[in-house]
Design a protein around this motif. Structure first.
Motif, mmCIF file in Angstrom:
data_model
loop_
_atom_site.group_PDB
_atom_site.id
_atom_site.type_symbol
_atom_site.label_atom_id
_atom_site.label_comp_id
_atom_site.label_asym_id
_atom_site.label_seq_id
_atom_site.Cartn_x
_atom_site.Cartn_y
_atom_site.Cartn_z
ATOM 1 N N LEU A 174 0.841 -1.206 0.000
ATOM 2 C CA LEU A 174 0.000 0.000 0.000
ATOM 3 C C LEU A 174 0.874 1.253 0.000
ATOM 4 O O LEU A 174 0.609 2.219 -0.739
ATOM 5 C CB LEU A 174 -0.924 -0.017 1.228
ATOM 6 N N LEU B 299 0.642 3.982 -2.927
ATOM 7 C CA LEU B 299 0.234 5.363 -2.659
ATOM 8 C C LEU B 299 1.249 6.370 -3.213
ATOM 9 O O LEU B 299 0.883 7.498 -3.562
ATOM 10 C CB LEU B 299 0.030 5.583 -1.151
ATOM 11 N N THR C 234 0.080 6.725 -6.807
ATOM 12 C CA THR C 234 -1.171 7.483 -6.971
ATOM 13 C C THR C 234 -0.981 8.944 -6.575
ATOM 14 O O THR C 234 -1.618 9.825 -7.157
ATOM 15 C CB THR C 234 -2.323 6.860 -6.166
ATOM 16 N N ALA C 235 -0.097 9.207 -5.616
ATOM 17 C CA ALA C 235 0.176 10.604 -5.236
ATOM 18 C C ALA C 235 0.791 11.345 -6.422
ATOM 19 O O ALA C 235 0.433 12.494 -6.708
ATOM 20 C CB ALA C 235 1.105 10.644 -4.021
ATOM 21 N N VAL D 71 -7.326 7.109 -3.787
ATOM 22 C CA VAL D 71 -7.358 5.692 -3.409
ATOM 23 C C VAL D 71 -8.434 5.484 -2.341
ATOM 24 O O VAL D 71 -8.404 6.124 -1.281
ATOM 25 C CB VAL D 71 -5.991 5.216 -2.882
ATOM 26 N N SER E 298 1.165 5.005 5.943
ATOM 27 C CA SER E 298 1.544 4.843 4.539
ATOM 28 C C SER E 298 1.312 6.129 3.757
ATOM 29 O O SER E 298 2.117 6.498 2.892
ATOM 30 C CB SER E 298 0.739 3.711 3.899
ATOM 31 N N ALA E 299 0.205 6.807 4.032
ATOM 32 C CA ALA E 299 -0.131 8.032 3.300
ATOM 33 C C ALA E 299 0.909 9.120 3.571
ATOM 34 O O ALA E 299 1.328 9.834 2.652
ATOM 35 C CB ALA E 299 -1.525 8.515 3.695
ATOM 36 N N ALA F 133 3.883 8.985 1.462
ATOM 37 C CA ALA F 133 3.677 9.063 0.012
ATOM 38 C C ALA F 133 3.747 10.482 -0.527
ATOM 39 O O ALA F 133 3.660 10.686 -1.734
ATOM 40 C CB ALA F 133 2.335 8.432 -0.351
ATOM 41 N N VAL G 249 -0.866 12.995 -1.918
ATOM 42 C CA VAL G 249 -1.621 11.765 -1.705
ATOM 43 C C VAL G 249 -3.074 12.108 -1.386
ATOM 44 O O VAL G 249 -3.364 13.099 -0.704
ATOM 45 C CB VAL G 249 -0.967 10.917 -0.586
ATOM 46 N N VAL H 5 -6.530 10.060 -0.097
ATOM 47 C CA VAL H 5 -7.107 8.800 0.359
ATOM 48 C C VAL H 5 -8.544 8.998 0.827
ATOM 49 O O VAL H 5 -8.926 10.065 1.313
ATOM 50 C CB VAL H 5 -6.268 8.125 1.470
#
Ligand code: ZN
Length: 460
Positions: free
Chosen positions: A169, A173, A176-177, A183, A230-231, A234, A238, A240
């Motif tokens: 993850l 991320l 995706t960031a 996400v 995790s975020a 990133a 990011v 989420v």
């Protein structure tokens, strides 16, 4: 008679929920777009008499599973969007899992788009999936027009869609960031729910409340906290979104992150607002879902969060299965498929349990079910509000109508629905998608193939 695009239409005398508030107005529609809103618009198109009714922006249901291609016997695009039409839902955002192949590659996206384009009665967007083996596919899926990526922190319940361990993850991320893509995360602690479930099974528990005990609110909070770790790693871009948060504790964790500047949002679902664990004990498998239905105190606290504005949006998590996959769990809760057929219930629940029982405003309903999802998923302002120039997507409701959901009203393919027999105050009387009536007076009249793919603005 169904109408075709290009016609004009005037919705007269309804109380419309506009971005500025409620106002009794006429709404004129030309070529599927709202062309005028005012006290008395002059238009000689066909007339819909909306006196005594409320006119809402059509619901954008950001969380549905239609299972087609591959598992169309579970639901399918036609049955699913017939339910949408009956529920005042004018756009669905459909999840990447439970169809086969899952939407984790561009080829799978195209295959799903093809069947949806043929069969959908309402507009649709498609979620992509984030799974351990497709991190290299995220960028091409993003450019193809997914509305976001769905990831599971616990098991998804289906073998062809694997959960992402924290390390995966964290890497996903970062990608995706960089893309500024959203996400959506199923946040329950895998370790906690697997261990607690195994203990309950070992103790011989097969009763319905065992399912609730195995997946407590703490499992949501633990997963949300780990998601945030995790975020944070990133980077600043990011984005989420925590799907189906069932408890105030989960929303508090989201809120704490938002107050530190994290771009995070949270969804809850009508079933967490409409039912309690006592209902689950009585109704059984039709109400089995994850996270599970909570006790009455947790449900009431969740309502306080909705009323206080700490829930970003409400999606149905409509996720049907064949009837046999529910009934086989009647005596042993672990054997039932988890998922609730609720696409028709969002507005009736919010009117009954929200407006009438708790003083929720129609402005908040319009925000939670239309404006907020349109904004979060890049569909605003073309969708998500009653405004000149926007798509004429409308849900016309009778807020005082008392009725009972009967099997003849139900569109879901299996015929199984936890809301069957439930009394509501507030009914959808007409649904209009881009100027076309798809549902009126209890009848679905939309045509398969009317629905169009909706892509987020940034990737169109
Ligand atoms: Zn779901």
């Amino acid at each position: 008679m169904s109408r075709v695009a290009g016609d004009s239409l005037v919705i007269r005398g309804g109380t419309a929920v506009l971005p500025t508030g409620q106002r009794r107005v006429d709404i004129s529609v030309r070529h599927g777009v709202i062309s005028a809103i005012g006290s008395e618009v002059h238009d000689d198109g066909d007339t819909v008499d909306a006196r005594g009714l409320m006119v809402l922006p059509g619901v954008i249901d950001a969380h549905v599973h239609f299972n087609e291609p591959g598992r169309a016997d579970w639901e399918g695009w036609e049955a699913g969007t017939r339910g949408a039409a009956a529920g005042g839902v004018t756009t669905v955002l459909e999840m990447p899992l439970n169809a086969h192949p899952p939407t984790t590659t561009v080829a799978a996206f195209d295959a799903k788009c093809a069947v949806a384009s043929q069969k959908a009665l309402v507009d649709f967007g498609l979620w992509g999936g984030m799974v351990p083996e497709n991190l290299a596919e995220l960028e091409s899926l993003h450019h193809r027009g997914v509305v976001g990526f769905k990831a599971f922190m616990s098991n998804s319940g289906i073998d062809d869609f694997q959960r992402v361990p924290d390390g995966v993850l964290a890497i996903g991320l970062k990608t995706t960031a960089r893309l500024n893509a959203l996400v959506g995360v199923h946040a329950e602690s895998h370790e906690m729910v697997e261990r607690m479930g195994a203990e309950l099974i070992a103790a011989g528990r097969t009763d319905r409340l065992a399912w609730c005990e195995a997946r407590p609110p703490e499992a949501e909070v633990d997963a949300i906290r780990r998601l945030l770790v995790s975020a944070r790693g990133a980077g600043r871009n990011v984005r989420v979104h925590v799907v189906h948060v069932s408890c105030a504790e989960g929303l508090a964790a989201v809120d704490a992150a938002r107050s530190k500047g994290v771009a995070i949002s949270a969804e809850t679902c009508p079933h967490y607002l409409a039912f309690t664990a006592a209902d689950f004990e009585r109704i059984g498998p039709p109400l089995k879902c994850a996270p599970p239905i909570r006790d009455a105190a947790t449900r009431d606290a969740l309502w306080q969060e909705v009323l206080a504005g700490r829930v970003d949006l409400i999606g149905s998590d409509h996720s049907p299965c064949p009837a046999a996959d529910k009934t086989r769990g009647n005596e042993d809760v672990w054997k039932a498929w988890g998922g609730i057929a609720g696409i028709q219930a969002t507005l009736p629940v919010l009117m009954t349990e929200g407006v009438h029982a708790r003083g929720l405003s129609f402005e908040r309903i319009a925000h939670l079910t239309a404006t907020a999802p349109a904004q979060l998923f890049g569909l605003y302002p073309r969708k998500g509000a009653l405004a000149v120039g926007g798509d004429a997507d409308l849900a016309i409701v009778d807020p005082e109508k008392q009725w009972t959901l009967d099997s003849k009203d139900l569109q879901t393919r299996s015929g199984i629905c936890a809301y069957l027999g439930r009394r509501f105050t507030g009914k959808v009387v007409r649904t209009i998608v881009r100027g076309q009536t798809v549902f009126v007076d209890g009848q679905v009249i939309g045509r398969p193939g009317w629905g169009r793919l909706q892509k987020p603005q940034a990737t169109r």
